[in-house]
Design an enzyme around this catalytic site. Structure first.
Site, mmCIF file in Angstrom:
data_model
loop_
_atom_site.group_PDB
_atom_site.id
_atom_site.type_symbol
_atom_site.label_atom_id
_atom_site.label_comp_id
_atom_site.label_asym_id
_atom_site.label_seq_id
_atom_site.Cartn_x
_atom_site.Cartn_y
_atom_site.Cartn_z
ATOM 1 C CB CYS A 25 -32.942 -31.656 97.184
ATOM 2 S SG CYS A 25 -31.564 -32.759 97.554
ATOM 3 C CG HIS A 75 -36.588 -37.267 115.020
ATOM 4 N ND1 HIS A 75 -35.359 -37.344 115.636
ATOM 5 C CD2 HIS A 75 -36.788 -38.466 114.420
ATOM 6 C CE1 HIS A 75 -34.848 -38.541 115.433
ATOM 7 N NE2 HIS A 75 -35.685 -39.236 114.689
ATOM 8 C CD GLU A 136 -27.894 -31.636 102.696
ATOM 9 O OE1 GLU A 136 -28.353 -30.532 103.030
ATOM 10 O OE2 GLU A 136 -27.794 -32.002 101.510
#
Length: 150
Positions: A25, A75, A136
């Site tokens: 990550c 986005h 998530e």
């Protein structure tokens, strides 16, 4: 009159990177987030009120969450502004990308805290934020409860 909790769910796509993290990550990647917003209040008892019987109109709750969270984070790519990711963020911005700089590591945990503060500030009198759940991945989520943060 009874207190009632109502929940509305939202979804949005957001990218992020965790600076200094020791796993995958640390790289820029994205998630299809699912946000569940639960508020608590007493249903309106005034028969002349068009919202009679509602704690809050789902449409009103949707407006708050869309304006302060979904429309902003959807986005977008989120970076911690206090890290070297700032250089990457600025490069992406110059290329027309939607970048959000925050003052925290953009983990689900910190994002749900940020979202709670934003939503709480917009709720009408008599309506309280009860909890948030930010999912998530299919199997990973962070939760915020007002009772844990009183």
């Amino acid at each position: 009159m009874s207190k009632i909790r109502i929940t509305k769910q939202f979804s949005f796509e957001t990218g992020h990177a965790l600076f200094g993290y020791d796993g995958k990550c640390k790289n820029v990647h994205g998630h299809s987030y699912k946000l569940s917003v639960t508020v608590i209040g007493t249903p309106i008892t005034d028969r002349n009120n068009v919202k009679f019987g509602m704690v809050i109109d789902f449409t009103d709750l949707k407006k708050i969450v869309k304006e302060d969270i979904v429309d902003i984070f959807d986005h977008a790519t989120v970076f911690n502004a206090t890290t070297p990711h700032l250089e990457l963020a600025n490069e992406l911005k110059t290329r027309g990308h939607h970048v959000i700089l925050v003052d925290y590591q953009p983990t689900s945990e910190n994002m749900v805290i940020d979202f709670a503060q934003k939503i709480k500030s917009r709720l009408p009198e008599g309506i309280a934020l009860h909890s948030l759940r930010l999912q998530e991945t299919e199997s990973s989520f962070a939760e915020w409860f007002a009772s844990d943060n009183a």
